[in-house]
Write an enzyme that holds these catalytic residues in place. Structure first.
Site, PDB file in Angstrom:
ATOM      1  N   LYS A  22      64.013  88.899  29.003  1.00 45.37           N
ATOM      2  CA  LYS A  22      62.797  89.031  28.197  1.00 45.37           C
ATOM      3  C   LYS A  22      61.572  89.168  29.083  1.00 45.37           C
ATOM      4  CE  LYS A  22      59.654  86.194  25.432  1.00 45.37           C
ATOM      5  NZ  LYS A  22      58.624  86.078  26.495  1.00 45.37           N
ATOM      6  N   ASN A  23      61.458  88.309  30.098  1.00 51.60           N
ATOM      7  CA  ASN A  23      60.247  88.304  30.917  1.00 51.60           C
ATOM      8  C   ASN A  23      60.122  89.534  31.803  1.00 51.60           C
ATOM      9  OD1 ASN A  23      59.395  85.901  29.789  1.00 51.60           O
ATOM     10  ND2 ASN A  23      60.280  84.625  31.398  1.00 51.60           N
ATOM     11  N   ARG A  92      52.152  87.503  24.180  1.00 56.00           N
ATOM     12  CA  ARG A  92      51.561  87.025  25.424  1.00 56.00           C
ATOM     13  C   ARG A  92      51.492  88.173  26.427  1.00 56.00           C
ATOM     14  NH1 ARG A  92      47.834  83.927  27.413  1.00 56.00           N
ATOM     15  NH2 ARG A  92      48.006  83.899  29.670  1.00 56.00           N
ATOM     16  N   CYS A 116      53.139  81.877  22.753  1.00 56.92           N
ATOM     17  CA  CYS A 116      53.279  80.428  22.595  1.00 56.92           C
ATOM     18  C   CYS A 116      52.051  79.693  23.110  1.00 56.92           C
ATOM     19  CB  CYS A 116      54.513  79.933  23.353  1.00 56.92           C
ATOM     20  SG  CYS A 116      56.056  80.685  22.819  1.00 56.92           S
ATOM     21  N   ARG A 121      46.377  79.199  29.984  1.00 53.03           N
ATOM     22  CA  ARG A 121      47.059  80.228  30.766  1.00 53.03           C
ATOM     23  C   ARG A 121      46.047  81.352  30.973  1.00 53.03           C
ATOM     24  NH1 ARG A 121      52.974  81.434  28.356  1.00 53.03           N
ATOM     25  NH2 ARG A 121      51.963  81.491  26.346  1.00 53.03           N
ATOM     26  N   PRO A 122      45.001  81.094  31.750  1.00 50.92           N
ATOM     27  CA  PRO A 122      43.888  82.040  31.841  1.00 50.92           C
ATOM     28  C   PRO A 122      44.304  83.357  32.474  1.00 50.92           C
ATOM     29  CG  PRO A 122      43.682  80.329  33.511  1.00 50.92           C
ATOM     30  CD  PRO A 122      44.817  79.925  32.618  1.00 50.92           C
ATOM     31  N   ILE A 123      43.577  84.426  32.074  1.00 47.23           N
ATOM     32  CA  ILE A 123      43.845  85.737  32.660  1.00 47.23           C
ATOM     33  C   ILE A 123      42.821  86.067  33.741  1.00 47.23           C
ATOM     34  CG2 ILE A 123      45.059  86.619  30.634  1.00 47.23           C
ATOM     35  CD1 ILE A 123      42.473  88.056  29.867  1.00 47.23           C
ATOM     36  N   ASP A 124      42.121  85.050  34.229  1.00 44.97           N
ATOM     37  CA  ASP A 124      41.100  85.269  35.261  1.00 44.97           C
ATOM     38  C   ASP A 124      41.658  85.996  36.483  1.00 44.97           C
ATOM     39  OD1 ASP A 124      39.871  83.663  33.458  1.00 44.97           O
ATOM     40  OD2 ASP A 124      39.248  82.103  34.853  1.00 44.97           O
ATOM     41  N   ASP A 306      60.329  77.316  32.207  1.00 49.41           N
ATOM     42  CA  ASP A 306      60.972  77.812  30.988  1.00 49.41           C
ATOM     43  C   ASP A 306      62.316  77.148  30.708  1.00 49.41           C
ATOM     44  OD1 ASP A 306      58.927  79.488  30.315  1.00 49.41           O
ATOM     45  OD2 ASP A 306      59.937  81.349  30.865  1.00 49.41           O
TER      46      ASP A 306
END
Length: 419
Positions: A22-23, A92, A116, A121-124, A306
């Site tokens: 999946k990832n 996500r 989730c 879970r920043p996208i910085d 996970d």
């Protein structure tokens, strides 16, 4: 509303095959936008996140054909339409469209990531990389607007302040068609990063160092079509191995790459789990007395965050007391209250999970609060006496391909009920 209903306590045995990762696939599909011809992916998992990605790609103008676990995508008709709302918000992995659209069109308007709720879970780090390569970034309500202002992306030297799988992949995708060299330092090392790099290289990119903490990308003008085999899902593999140890009477898990699971399997061996590891499979015997252990998650090759939740029901069968500390996602404890509802001696104290075993679980109504918590509840339901009813099952179906069918083939009494 759909629910999963499990009548627990059934003996499980047989063979279960692991699907594609999946990832990986949630990044592989957006990356195909960069190609100028057809790309075929083999080993694509049958999960709802893939269904959403197919819908998004089709909406953008791609031609998509499904044949079993193969996905044939022709991206030549893709247009850079704004995608601030809709299915994009449930993913996500929506942020992988930032890099692919920037790389192809020099601009993108994409809704902010969903998925989730596991805490910050920043996208910085993603945005820092795009800015270093010459993109401008602004917010438009619940969407992100990125633009190169008509100029090509430029290679850059980028240091990741923290190890981030998503930011590493996004930078790698964007850099594939940027002008010049991009260097990513403190890169994440997960197998999925190698998988995405393999696809991009097969499309004509020049990427080296994937799987190490320094990745070097020499930008190219064009990327072409190819065929690519998705790697096995190491998280699904670990989930089924833990399930087999908790409730199985001899289960063989196939399509497993042991080297992707070394820290996880090492922890099982510390518990005393008896298993036979072969070239591409793990046979898990029926277990007797297991020993409680403590777990601390860390970036790959450490114990995967996970797998922290999927292993928890197995830990509850062990003798003794142990702790689980997730250093990656602080809110990954929502399964604890649900397991306690089933009779488990488990709690959260001082930011870590404390458990004591062995436990005998009883069926109960429970709620999947996220994908991996849902996997834990499925295993717990199979272990428990009586009936367990799981709600919020869309989280589970996002990440576990054909889970009901696979478990039924092992002898489980499990079904999805529509209400």
């Amino acid at each position: 509303m759909r629910k999963i209903v499990i009548n627990g306590g059934k003996p499980l045995k047989g063979e279960v095959a692991v699907s594609g990762a999946k990832n990986s696939v949630v990044a592989l599909i957006p990356a195909i936008i960069l190609a100028d011809d057809i790309v075929t992916l083999d080993g694509v998992p049958a999960i709802s996140d893939v269904d959403s990605l197919i819908d998004i790609m089709t909406l953008m103008g791609a031609s998509v054909e499904c044949d079993g676990d193969s996905l044939k995508i022709d991206p030549r008709g893709v247009k850079d339409i704004p995608m601030p709302y809709g299915k994009i918000n449930s993913l996500r992995a929506s942020y992988y469209f930032y890099s692919s659209l920037l790389g192809r069109f020099g601009r993108a308007v994409v809704g902010l990531p969903g998925g989730c709720d596991l805490g910050p879970r920043p996208i910085d780090l993603h945005l820092k990389a795009f800015k270093a390569m010459g993109a401008t970034v602004s917010y438009e309500g619940e969407a992100m607007r990125l633009s190169t202002e008509g100029k090509p992306l430029k290679g850059a030297h980028i240091y990741m302040d923290t190890v981030s799988v998503g930011a590493t992949i996004n930078t790698m995708i964007a850099a594939s068609k940027a002008q010049g060299r991009t260097v990513i330092e403190n890169a994440a090392r997960e197998p999925e990063i190698i998988d995405i790099a393999t696809l991009l290289n097969n499309m004509g990119a020049h990427i080296r160092g994937a799987g190490t903490d320094m990745i070097i990308i020499e930008g190219v003008e064009k990327l072409h079509g190819t065929r690519h085999q998705v790697i096995p899902d190491r998280i699904e593999a670990g989930s089924y191995i833990a399930l087999a140890a908790a409730v199985g009477e001899g289960i063989k898990v196939t399509n497993v790459l042991y080297e992707h699971l070394e820290s996880f399997i090492s922890k099982l061996e510390e518990m005393g789990v008896r298993m036979t590891i072969e070239e591409d499979s793990v046979f898990v015997e029926k277990q007797d007395k297991l020993k409680a252990v403590s777990i601390k998650t860390s970036p790959y090759p450490g114990f995967a965050t996970d797998l922290q939740q999927p292993i928890t029901p197995l830990l509850l069968t062990a003798v003794g007391r142990g702790k689980i500390r997730d250093t990656i996602y602080e809110k990954r404890v929502n399964h604890v209250a649900e397991l306690a509802r089933m009779g488990a001696k488990i709690s959260v104290l001082g930011g870590q999970i404390i458990y004591e075993g062995p436990n005998e679980l009883s069926g109960a109504p429970v709620k999947a609060t996220d994908l991996r918590a849902g996997a834990a509840l499925v295993t717990a339901g199979l272990m428990a006496k009586g009936q367990t009813v799981i709600t919020n099952i869309e989280f589970i179906l996002r990440g576990y391909s054909d889970i009901i069918q696979k478990l039924n083939r092992l002898g489980a009494d499990i079904e999805i009920v529509e209400e």
